[in-house]
Write a protein that holds these residues in place. Structure first.
Motif, PDB file in Angstrom:
ATOM      1  N   HIS A 197     -26.775  45.576  22.415  1.00 37.79           N
ATOM      2  CA  HIS A 197     -26.202  46.854  22.820  1.00 37.79           C
ATOM      3  C   HIS A 197     -24.874  46.972  22.088  1.00 37.79           C
ATOM      4  O   HIS A 197     -23.974  46.157  22.284  1.00 37.79           O
ATOM      5  CB  HIS A 197     -25.982  46.916  24.330  1.00 37.79           C
ATOM      6  N   LYS A 198     -24.790  47.972  21.208  1.00 38.95           N
ATOM      7  CA  LYS A 198     -23.623  48.093  20.338  1.00 38.95           C
ATOM      8  C   LYS A 198     -22.772  49.299  20.735  1.00 38.95           C
ATOM      9  O   LYS A 198     -23.288  50.366  21.053  1.00 38.95           O
ATOM     10  CB  LYS A 198     -24.063  48.246  18.877  1.00 38.95           C
ATOM     11  N   LYS A 199     -21.461  49.093  20.716  1.00 39.61           N
ATOM     12  CA  LYS A 199     -20.563  50.207  21.006  1.00 39.61           C
ATOM     13  C   LYS A 199     -19.259  50.023  20.240  1.00 39.61           C
ATOM     14  O   LYS A 199     -18.801  48.907  20.011  1.00 39.61           O
ATOM     15  CB  LYS A 199     -20.283  50.315  22.504  1.00 39.61           C
ATOM     16  N   ARG A 200     -18.683  51.145  19.837  1.00 38.16           N
ATOM     17  CA  ARG A 200     -17.377  51.132  19.177  1.00 38.16           C
ATOM     18  C   ARG A 200     -16.330  51.470  20.237  1.00 38.16           C
ATOM     19  O   ARG A 200     -16.378  52.527  20.869  1.00 38.16           O
ATOM     20  CB  ARG A 200     -17.329  52.143  18.045  1.00 38.16           C
ATOM     21  N   VAL A 201     -15.386  50.553  20.459  1.00 39.90           N
ATOM     22  CA  VAL A 201     -14.397  50.743  21.515  1.00 39.90           C
ATOM     23  C   VAL A 201     -13.044  51.199  20.965  1.00 39.90           C
ATOM     24  O   VAL A 201     -12.174  51.622  21.723  1.00 39.90           O
ATOM     25  CB  VAL A 201     -14.213  49.448  22.338  1.00 39.90           C
ATOM     26  N   ALA A 202     -12.881  51.109  19.655  1.00 38.82           N
ATOM     27  CA  ALA A 202     -11.656  51.554  18.984  1.00 38.82           C
ATOM     28  C   ALA A 202     -12.017  51.716  17.506  1.00 38.82           C
ATOM     29  O   ALA A 202     -13.050  51.204  17.053  1.00 38.82           O
ATOM     30  CB  ALA A 202     -10.530  50.535  19.169  1.00 38.82           C
ATOM     31  N   PRO A 203     -11.187  52.431  16.734  1.00 41.55           N
ATOM     32  CA  PRO A 203     -11.534  52.680  15.322  1.00 41.55           C
ATOM     33  C   PRO A 203     -11.898  51.438  14.525  1.00 41.55           C
ATOM     34  O   PRO A 203     -12.750  51.498  13.647  1.00 41.55           O
ATOM     35  CB  PRO A 203     -10.261  53.352  14.786  1.00 41.55           C
ATOM     36  N   ASN A 204     -11.278  50.309  14.808  1.00 38.16           N
ATOM     37  CA  ASN A 204     -11.536  49.093  14.040  1.00 38.16           C
ATOM     38  C   ASN A 204     -12.164  47.978  14.868  1.00 38.16           C
ATOM     39  O   ASN A 204     -12.152  46.820  14.457  1.00 38.16           O
ATOM     40  CB  ASN A 204     -10.220  48.573  13.422  1.00 38.16           C
ATOM     41  N   ILE A 205     -12.710  48.325  16.045  1.00 42.50           N
ATOM     42  CA  ILE A 205     -13.281  47.303  16.933  1.00 42.50           C
ATOM     43  C   ILE A 205     -14.671  47.733  17.403  1.00 42.50           C
ATOM     44  O   ILE A 205     -14.833  48.783  18.038  1.00 42.50           O
ATOM     45  CB  ILE A 205     -12.395  47.060  18.175  1.00 42.50           C
ATOM     46  N   ASP A 206     -15.661  46.909  17.084  1.00 39.51           N
ATOM     47  CA  ASP A 206     -17.007  47.085  17.612  1.00 39.51           C
ATOM     48  C   ASP A 206     -17.306  45.951  18.589  1.00 39.51           C
ATOM     49  O   ASP A 206     -16.881  44.809  18.374  1.00 39.51           O
ATOM     50  CB  ASP A 206     -18.044  47.048  16.493  1.00 39.51           C
ATOM     51  N   VAL A 207     -18.035  46.260  19.646  1.00 37.28           N
ATOM     52  CA  VAL A 207     -18.453  45.251  20.629  1.00 37.28           C
ATOM     53  C   VAL A 207     -19.973  45.227  20.675  1.00 37.28           C
ATOM     54  O   VAL A 207     -20.613  46.262  20.855  1.00 37.28           O
ATOM     55  CB  VAL A 207     -17.876  45.560  22.031  1.00 37.28           C
ATOM     56  N   TRP A 208     -20.530  44.030  20.486  1.00 32.93           N
ATOM     57  CA  TRP A 208     -21.981  43.847  20.582  1.00 32.93           C
ATOM     58  C   TRP A 208     -22.296  42.948  21.766  1.00 32.93           C
ATOM     59  O   TRP A 208     -21.764  41.849  21.895  1.00 32.93           O
ATOM     60  CB  TRP A 208     -22.530  43.209  19.300  1.00 32.93           C
ATOM     61  N   GLN A 209     -23.203  43.439  22.619  1.00 32.68           N
ATOM     62  CA  GLN A 209     -23.644  42.667  23.775  1.00 32.68           C
ATOM     63  C   GLN A 209     -25.088  42.219  23.539  1.00 32.68           C
ATOM     64  O   GLN A 209     -25.992  43.052  23.439  1.00 32.68           O
ATOM     65  CB  GLN A 209     -23.557  43.518  25.042  1.00 32.68           C
ATOM     66  N   PRO A 210     -25.326  40.917  23.418  1.00 34.15           N
ATOM     67  CA  PRO A 210     -26.673  40.428  23.091  1.00 34.15           C
ATOM     68  C   PRO A 210     -27.624  40.455  24.285  1.00 34.15           C
ATOM     69  O   PRO A 210     -27.278  40.006  25.379  1.00 34.15           O
ATOM     70  CB  PRO A 210     -26.424  38.992  22.634  1.00 34.15           C
ATOM     71  N   ARG A 211     -28.813  40.982  24.046  1.00 28.04           N
ATOM     72  CA  ARG A 211     -29.853  40.973  25.074  1.00 28.04           C
ATOM     73  C   ARG A 211     -30.765  39.772  24.832  1.00 28.04           C
ATOM     74  O   ARG A 211     -31.857  39.888  24.266  1.00 28.04           O
ATOM     75  CB  ARG A 211     -30.635  42.278  25.029  1.00 28.04           C
ATOM     76  N   VAL A 212     -30.271  38.622  25.222  1.00 26.88           N
ATOM     77  CA  VAL A 212     -31.020  37.365  25.133  1.00 26.88           C
ATOM     78  C   VAL A 212     -30.803  36.605  26.433  1.00 26.88           C
ATOM     79  O   VAL A 212     -29.921  36.952  27.225  1.00 26.88           O
ATOM     80  CB  VAL A 212     -30.561  36.508  23.925  1.00 26.88           C
ATOM     81  N   LYS A 213     -31.564  35.570  26.653  1.00 31.81           N
ATOM     82  CA  LYS A 213     -31.465  34.810  27.902  1.00 31.81           C
ATOM     83  C   LYS A 213     -30.392  33.732  27.848  1.00 31.81           C
ATOM     84  O   LYS A 213     -29.767  33.420  28.854  1.00 31.81           O
ATOM     85  CB  LYS A 213     -32.820  34.185  28.243  1.00 31.81           C
ATOM     86  N   ARG A 214     -30.204  33.142  26.654  1.00 30.45           N
ATOM     87  CA  ARG A 214     -29.264  32.032  26.539  1.00 30.45           C
ATOM     88  C   ARG A 214     -28.306  32.268  25.379  1.00 30.45           C
ATOM     89  O   ARG A 214     -28.655  32.904  24.381  1.00 30.45           O
ATOM     90  CB  ARG A 214     -30.007  30.705  26.310  1.00 30.45           C
ATOM     91  N   ILE A 215     -27.137  31.706  25.499  1.00 32.83           N
ATOM     92  CA  ILE A 215     -26.106  31.904  24.487  1.00 32.83           C
ATOM     93  C   ILE A 215     -26.491  31.278  23.156  1.00 32.83           C
ATOM     94  O   ILE A 215     -26.090  31.756  22.096  1.00 32.83           O
ATOM     95  CB  ILE A 215     -24.755  31.359  25.008  1.00 32.83           C
ATOM     96  N   ASP A 216     -27.336  30.224  23.193  1.00 32.12           N
ATOM     97  CA  ASP A 216     -27.727  29.586  21.933  1.00 32.12           C
ATOM     98  C   ASP A 216     -28.787  30.395  21.174  1.00 32.12           C
ATOM     99  O   ASP A 216     -29.194  30.019  20.063  1.00 32.12           O
ATOM    100  CB  ASP A 216     -28.195  28.145  22.154  1.00 32.12           C
ATOM    101  N   GLU A 217     -29.230  31.513  21.756  1.00 34.36           N
ATOM    102  CA  GLU A 217     -30.134  32.421  21.052  1.00 34.36           C
ATOM    103  C   GLU A 217     -29.375  33.489  20.264  1.00 34.36           C
ATOM    104  O   GLU A 217     -29.975  34.242  19.488  1.00 34.36           O
ATOM    105  CB  GLU A 217     -31.080  33.098  22.041  1.00 34.36           C
TER     106      GLU A 217
END
Length: 383
Positions: free
Chosen positions: A79-99
């Protein structure tokens, strides 16, 4: 470069100690800084947001958060979103952090970037796939001591510190704990956006959800979790029925049934960062009722300085970094009797207190902190 097979089964590519100074220049082809953070960008606004926002004046930044819950069919996507002109935030849709590394690799045009910036060692599997010319570990908390922490986090942190060229810490106690494990460790304790929180001094009209609450108000804002001394709050409220105790912030890792529910304790939920000065303006006294336990052993509360910027009397339990840095102007308490006495004796017009606040705030802006961080980064790559 050298490869190390560590105990976590991660093949880490360590940054070149003679990395070029160009890594601190803007990368016109993509992201300059990849940040790996355990806190949500939209959660309580604290150190990561302050630091990253100011870094974004110089770099294009991608923030990778921990996995989020997802609906069927959305797995292995961001899930991708731009929160400021030079900052993007990506939220991974996975079960574990090692994925995350494999998912990230599928979404990236390359696997090498100028700067990797870590807030949690749990993300260390990304170093098996991705290379960074400089690794920075900004250790804001001793996460291994927090409720629900993974057992492998201590070993992961050791590996991250070995791979990093720079370690920053969020307080003196953390610095003392980490400096023995890394020669390039630097203490950057809590800083403050004084301009923002000083707005509280001029606000005359308070938010609607405070309208029914009578003075005096002793208030707190921040995360409400295992770090709060709920017994102390309950006992103090029972002994001071004429005082309103206002708690602002999300309840995390504890149940609402664990909270003390009394007529003079009010839970107003999480508020937007922009609205905090208005709530702070309504406080007669600001409090930090932290428990003294493993999870608070190394904390350096940012809100101490935010309360100071609003010129509020402060009552705090004896958190080590608060005692060492602010004991001359913060009311320190141990028991509910101490707390009640401090409420009775706190005065907003204490001239000496305000003078000390001003002196402390003079050298603790987030702008100064981030520029000093960048200076250390420049010096590190030129060695």
């Amino acid at each position: 470069m050298k490869i190390n097979n560590n105990k976590q089964g991660v093949n880490i590519t360590y940054p070149d100690k003679n990395a070029s100074r160009s890594i601190l220049k803007k990368n016109e082809t993509g992201y300059d800084v990849i940040v790996f953070c355990h806190l949500r960008w939209s959660f309580v606004y604290q150190r990561p947001q302050h630091v990253i926002t100011r870094l974004s004046r110089h770099y294009k930044i991608l923030v990778i958060e921990e996995p989020i819950h997802f609906e069927p069919g959305l797995e292995n996507t961001f899930h991708k979103k731009r929160v400021a002109p030079n900052i993007d935030v990506w939220q991974p849709r996975v079960k574990r952090i090692d994925e995350i590394p494999a998912l990230l690799e599928r979404n990236m045009p390359n696997t090498r970037f100028p700067i990797g910036w870590f807030y949690s060692a749990a993300f260390i599997p990304v170093l098996e796939t991705f290379q960074f010319d400089m690794l920075v570990y900004d250790c804001m908390d001793e996460l291994s001591l927090f409720k629900g922490a993974a057992k492998e986090l201590i070993a992961q942190e050791k590996a991250l510190m070995k791979a990093s060229q720079i370690v920053f810490t969020g307080g003196k106690s953390l610095y003392e704990a980490k400096r023995k494990d890394h020669p390039n460790t630097h203490c950057f304790k809590s800083s403050v956006d004084e301009t923002h929180f000083s707005k509280a001094c001029d606000i005359l009209y308070f938010p609607d959800d405070l309208a029914h609450i009578k003075n005096p108000i002793v208030g707190y804002f921040g995360v409400i979790d295992e770090r709060i001394d709920l017994d102390l709050l309950r006992e103090t409220a029972l002994k001071s029925p004429h005082v309103a105790f206002v708690m602002i912030g999300p309840v995390v890792k504890i149940e609402e049934n664990d909270l003390p529910w009394l007529e003079n304790i009010y839970y107003l939920g999480m508020k937007d960062y922009e609205d905090l000065p208005a709530y702070l303006a309504a406080f007669d006294i600001a409090m930090m009722p932290f428990a003294l336990n493993d999870s608070t052993r190394y904390i350096s509360p940012t809100k101490t300085l935010e309360y100071m910027a609003a010129k509020k009397p402060i009552i705090s339990t004896k958190i080590r970094d608060v005692v060492r840095d602010y004991s001359s102007c913060v009311n320190l308490v141990e028991t509910s009797d101490d707390f009640c006495e401090a409420i009775s004796n706190s005065k907003i017009d204490n001239k000496r207190m305000l003078e000390e606040y001003a002196e402390i705030l003079k050298n603790t802006s987030w702008e100064t902190t981030v520029e000093k961080m960048r200076d250390i980064m420049r010096k590190t790559v030129s060695v």
